[in-house]
Motif scaffolding. Structure first.
Motif, PDB file in Angstrom:
ATOM      1  N   UNK A   7       0.871  -1.178   0.000  1.00 36.07           N
ATOM      2  CA  UNK A   7       0.000   0.000   0.000  1.00 36.07           C
ATOM      3  C   UNK A   7       0.905   1.225   0.000  1.00 36.07           C
ATOM      4  N   UNK A   8       0.551   2.222  -0.790  1.00 38.03           N
ATOM      5  CA  UNK A   8       1.450   3.358  -0.975  1.00 38.03           C
ATOM      6  C   UNK A   8       0.690   4.676  -0.967  1.00 38.03           C
ATOM      7  N   UNK A  67      -1.196  -1.163  -4.245  1.00 37.83           N
ATOM      8  CA  UNK A  67      -2.372  -0.313  -4.119  1.00 37.83           C
ATOM      9  C   UNK A  67      -1.912   1.139  -4.028  1.00 37.83           C
ATOM     10  N   UNK A  68      -2.462   1.984  -4.892  1.00 40.70           N
ATOM     11  CA  UNK A  68      -2.088   3.401  -4.905  1.00 40.70           C
ATOM     12  C   UNK A  68      -3.314   4.246  -5.215  1.00 40.70           C
ATOM     13  N   UNK A 117       0.705  -6.655  -9.891  1.00 37.99           N
ATOM     14  CA  UNK A 117      -0.648  -6.229 -10.249  1.00 37.99           C
ATOM     15  C   UNK A 117      -0.853  -4.867  -9.612  1.00 37.99           C
ATOM     16  N   UNK A 118      -1.389  -3.933 -10.389  1.00 42.95           N
ATOM     17  CA  UNK A 118      -1.594  -2.560  -9.937  1.00 42.95           C
ATOM     18  C   UNK A 118      -3.075  -2.312  -9.700  1.00 42.95           C
ATOM     19  N   UNK A 119      -3.392  -1.722  -8.546  1.00 43.68           N
ATOM     20  CA  UNK A 119      -4.782  -1.438  -8.199  1.00 43.68           C
ATOM     21  C   UNK A 119      -4.892   0.019  -7.743  1.00 43.68           C
ATOM     22  N   UNK A 120      -5.780   0.762  -8.393  1.00 38.98           N
ATOM     23  CA  UNK A 120      -6.059   2.126  -7.963  1.00 38.98           C
ATOM     24  C   UNK A 120      -7.125   2.089  -6.881  1.00 38.98           C
ATOM     25  N   UNK A 121      -6.892   2.851  -5.800  1.00 39.42           N
ATOM     26  CA  UNK A 121      -7.876   2.995  -4.732  1.00 39.42           C
ATOM     27  C   UNK A 121      -8.185   4.477  -4.559  1.00 39.42           C
ATOM     28  N   UNK A 126     -12.377   4.987   2.255  1.00 29.99           N
ATOM     29  CA  UNK A 126     -12.558   3.962   3.278  1.00 29.99           C
ATOM     30  C   UNK A 126     -11.505   2.858   3.252  1.00 29.99           C
ATOM     31  N   UNK A 127     -10.392   3.063   2.542  1.00 28.50           N
ATOM     32  CA  UNK A 127      -9.347   2.054   2.538  1.00 28.50           C
ATOM     33  C   UNK A 127      -8.406   2.315   3.724  1.00 28.50           C
ATOM     34  N   UNK A 128      -8.494   1.456   4.720  1.00 27.39           N
ATOM     35  CA  UNK A 128      -7.729   1.624   5.966  1.00 27.39           C
ATOM     36  C   UNK A 128      -6.235   1.780   5.699  1.00 27.39           C
ATOM     37  N   UNK A 129      -5.683   0.956   4.817  1.00 24.24           N
ATOM     38  CA  UNK A 129      -4.241   0.985   4.576  1.00 24.24           C
ATOM     39  C   UNK A 129      -3.827   2.228   3.804  1.00 24.24           C
ATOM     40  N   UNK A 130      -4.645   2.672   2.862  1.00 27.03           N
ATOM     41  CA  UNK A 130      -4.333   3.911   2.157  1.00 27.03           C
ATOM     42  C   UNK A 130      -4.336   5.090   3.125  1.00 27.03           C
TER      43      UNK A 130
END
Length: 152
Positions: A7-8, A67-68, A117-121, A126-130
């Protein structure tokens, strides 16, 4: 291959201005937090640094989900922009250099050998890690141990 989630997030106080990155690596039940700050940088550079620092932490080839909340980072990779810039000698077009080529080169080199694998958040949602990565980045800026941008 081990499966790792990274997570970034990057943050800047002014753009350019003091900036920081926050990264969280997850492997099973284990988590590792990374953060740092630079004196005069940009938000996009900090978004890239957050990914780079996560990739630098890996000691063997892994299956990685990154995740970014940065469309700049995720779209550049998933839509092939970065490979296009690279194939053109780090030019966006015949007159304009691609920005942050130094960091893109590091990121691409570090990603080699991994399955990524790249995932945009959505940021600040509501993404706790972001949200944790954002706090890490902002706190890194505030802690006043910032490096010059040329130390990236």
């Amino acid at each position: 291959m081990k499966e790792v989630e990274i997570y970034t997030d990057g943050a800047c106080s002014g753009n350019p201005g003091p900036g920081g990155y926050g990264t969280i690596l997850k492997y099973g039940v284990h988590e590792k937090e990374l953060s740092g700050a630079y004196e005069n940088t940009t938000n996009n550079r900090m978004e890239l640094m957050s990914v780079i620092k996560g990739l630098e932490s890996l000691k063997e080839p892994c299956k990685i989900t990154i995740y970014s909340d940065s469309k700049y980072v995720v779209d550049a990779v998933t839509k092939g922009w970065v490979t296009n810039w690279q194939s053109k000698g780090w030019m966006r077009n015949s007159k304009e250099k691609a920005k942050n080529a130094d960091l893109w080169q590091r990121l691409l080199q570090l990603a080699e050998g991994h399955q990524v694998r790249w995932v945009w958040v959505k940021g600040h949602a509501d993404n706790e890690y972001n949200n944790r990565c954002d706090r890490l980045a902002v706190n890194a800026i505030k802690n006043n141990t910032r490096l010059p941008d040329n130390h990236i």
